[in-house]
Design a protein around this motif. Sequence first.
Motif, mmCIF file in Angstrom:
data_model
loop_
_atom_site.group_PDB
_atom_site.id
_atom_site.type_symbol
_atom_site.label_atom_id
_atom_site.label_comp_id
_atom_site.label_asym_id
_atom_site.label_seq_id
_atom_site.Cartn_x
_atom_site.Cartn_y
_atom_site.Cartn_z
ATOM 1 N N ALA A 158 49.115 68.193 -8.119
ATOM 2 C CA ALA A 158 48.355 69.315 -8.682
ATOM 3 C C ALA A 158 49.246 70.262 -9.471
ATOM 4 O O ALA A 158 48.802 70.852 -10.459
ATOM 5 C CB ALA A 158 47.647 70.077 -7.557
ATOM 6 N N ALA A 159 50.486 70.431 -9.049
ATOM 7 C CA ALA A 159 51.403 71.319 -9.774
ATOM 8 C C ALA A 159 51.700 70.753 -11.157
ATOM 9 O O ALA A 159 51.696 71.483 -12.159
ATOM 10 C CB ALA A 159 52.697 71.508 -8.991
ATOM 11 N N ALA A 160 51.954 69.443 -11.230
ATOM 12 C CA ALA A 160 52.215 68.814 -12.520
ATOM 13 C C ALA A 160 50.985 68.876 -13.417
ATOM 14 O O ALA A 160 51.096 69.069 -14.631
ATOM 15 C CB ALA A 160 52.639 67.361 -12.310
ATOM 16 N N ALA A 161 49.809 68.727 -12.811
ATOM 17 C CA ALA A 161 48.567 68.787 -13.587
ATOM 18 C C ALA A 161 48.363 70.181 -14.176
ATOM 19 O O ALA A 161 47.984 70.320 -15.351
ATOM 20 C CB ALA A 161 47.375 68.415 -12.702
ATOM 21 N N LEU A 162 48.628 71.209 -13.373
ATOM 22 C CA LEU A 162 48.476 72.579 -13.858
ATOM 23 C C LEU A 162 49.489 72.868 -14.959
ATOM 24 O O LEU A 162 49.165 73.501 -15.970
ATOM 25 C CB LEU A 162 48.638 73.567 -12.708
ATOM 26 N N ARG A 163 50.711 72.392 -14.782
ATOM 27 C CA ARG A 163 51.741 72.567 -15.811
ATOM 28 C C ARG A 163 51.306 71.900 -17.114
ATOM 29 O O ARG A 163 51.431 72.499 -18.189
ATOM 30 C CB ARG A 163 53.070 71.974 -15.338
ATOM 31 N N GLU A 164 50.791 70.669 -17.027
ATOM 32 C CA GLU A 164 50.378 69.967 -18.242
ATOM 33 C C GLU A 164 49.216 70.684 -18.918
ATOM 34 O O GLU A 164 49.173 70.797 -20.151
ATOM 35 C CB GLU A 164 49.984 68.525 -17.914
ATOM 36 N N PHE A 165 48.260 71.175 -18.114
ATOM 37 C CA PHE A 165 47.127 71.908 -18.686
ATOM 38 C C PHE A 165 47.609 73.141 -19.439
ATOM 39 O O PHE A 165 47.169 73.412 -20.557
ATOM 40 C CB PHE A 165 46.148 72.315 -17.594
ATOM 41 N N MET A 166 48.520 73.895 -18.833
ATOM 42 C CA MET A 166 49.019 75.099 -19.489
ATOM 43 C C MET A 166 49.812 74.753 -20.750
ATOM 44 O O MET A 166 49.719 75.459 -21.761
ATOM 45 C CB MET A 166 49.859 75.917 -18.514
ATOM 46 N N THR A 167 50.557 73.665 -20.706
ATOM 47 C CA THR A 167 51.303 73.236 -21.885
ATOM 48 C C THR A 167 50.348 72.876 -23.018
ATOM 49 O O THR A 167 50.528 73.319 -24.162
ATOM 50 C CB THR A 167 52.185 72.021 -21.539
ATOM 51 N N THR A 187 43.546 75.040 -10.462
ATOM 52 C CA THR A 187 44.371 76.011 -9.736
ATOM 53 C C THR A 187 44.120 75.928 -8.235
ATOM 54 O O THR A 187 45.053 76.063 -7.432
ATOM 55 C CB THR A 187 44.090 77.430 -10.250
ATOM 56 N N ALA A 188 42.873 75.712 -7.848
ATOM 57 C CA ALA A 188 42.538 75.609 -6.425
ATOM 58 C C ALA A 188 43.282 74.441 -5.775
ATOM 59 O O ALA A 188 43.793 74.558 -4.643
ATOM 60 C CB ALA A 188 41.030 75.425 -6.256
ATOM 61 N N ARG A 189 43.369 73.313 -6.487
ATOM 62 C CA ARG A 189 44.104 72.173 -5.943
ATOM 63 C C ARG A 189 45.596 72.496 -5.809
ATOM 64 O O ARG A 189 46.242 72.098 -4.834
ATOM 65 C CB ARG A 189 43.908 70.941 -6.829
ATOM 66 N N ALA A 190 46.127 73.219 -6.781
ATOM 67 C CA ALA A 190 47.539 73.605 -6.700
ATOM 68 C C ALA A 190 47.770 74.576 -5.548
ATOM 69 O O ALA A 190 48.804 74.509 -4.862
ATOM 70 C CB ALA A 190 47.983 74.222 -8.029
ATOM 71 N N ARG A 191 46.812 75.472 -5.312
ATOM 72 C CA ARG A 191 46.927 76.394 -4.170
ATOM 73 C C ARG A 191 46.900 75.612 -2.862
ATOM 74 O O ARG A 191 47.685 75.873 -1.946
ATOM 75 C CB ARG A 191 45.799 77.425 -4.185
ATOM 76 N N GLU A 192 45.981 74.656 -2.772
ATOM 77 C CA GLU A 192 45.834 73.871 -1.541
ATOM 78 C C GLU A 192 47.105 73.083 -1.228
ATOM 79 O O GLU A 192 47.450 72.881 -0.058
ATOM 80 C CB GLU A 192 44.652 72.909 -1.683
ATOM 81 N N GLN A 193 47.792 72.624 -2.254
ATOM 82 C CA GLN A 193 49.038 71.869 -2.060
ATOM 83 C C GLN A 193 50.251 72.776 -1.893
ATOM 84 O O GLN A 193 51.372 72.290 -1.743
ATOM 85 C CB GLN A 193 49.244 70.904 -3.233
ATOM 86 N N GLY A 194 50.032 74.091 -1.925
ATOM 87 C CA GLY A 194 51.138 75.024 -1.766
ATOM 88 C C GLY A 194 52.071 75.069 -2.959
ATOM 89 O O GLY A 194 53.212 75.523 -2.858
#
Length: 213
Positions: free
Chosen positions: A87-96, A137-144
Motif C-alpha cells: 500500500a505504501a508503494a501504491a500511494l507513492r506511485e499515485f502521488m507521483t 490512504t486507508a490501506r496504507a494506514r492499515e499497513q502502518g
Amino acid sequence: MTGTTAATGRRADNVRNRRLLLEAASTAFAEQGREASMGEIAQRAGLAKGTVFRHFASKDDLLAAIMLQMLDRLIGAAERLMGADDAAAALREFMTVGVEELVADRAFCEVIGRPSLQHSGVRDAIGRLGDAAEALTARAREQGAVRGDITGTDIVLLLGGIHQTAAPLLPAQPQAWRRYLELALDGLRATGAGTLPHPPPGHLHIADPSEHV
C-alpha cells in the motif's frame, strides 16, 4: 449493413474530432488563457468551427472537458493501484502520477483550471478523486505505512501543494518537483510522527467559485 457501417464511421469520426479538439484547446488555452477563440481552436484542430459547437456547446464546456480528462486519468491511476499488495508503494506511485499530471499540464492549470470548478461535473470528479485517494490512504494506514491521521483529502491537497511549491523552479529545472514530493512522503511516514496541530480534513468538497456567501 451499409447503414451500420456508415454509423460506425460517424462514431469513429466523432471520437477523432473530439480528441483533436481537446488537444488543440489545451494548447490554445495554456498559451492565451480564456481569450483563445473557438474559431482558432477549430483551426488548430483542422476542423470547421461548427464542429466545435457540435461537441461543446460553450467555451466553458470545453474547458471543463479538458479538466475532466486530467481528473479521469488520476482516478484511473488510483483505481489501478487499489489492489497492490504494498500500500505504501501504491500511494507513492499515485502521488507521483498526480504531480506529474499537474506539472505536464501546469500552464493550463495555472491559467484556466480554476474557472472549470464552476462545472458540476468537474466538482463531482474531484469528489470521486478524493474517495479513490482515501481508499488508497486507508490501506496504507492499515499497513502502518503512513501516520494514522492522514486522509485521502490530505493526499489530494498535497498534490497541488507539491506542484505549487516547485512551480517557480520548473521552467529551468523540470524535475524539481521530485524533491518536494520526497519531502512530503517523508512527512507522511508513521515512524517518529508527532501530533499535527489541526484535525484531519473531511470529505473533499470544492465550492463553485460563482457562489457567494
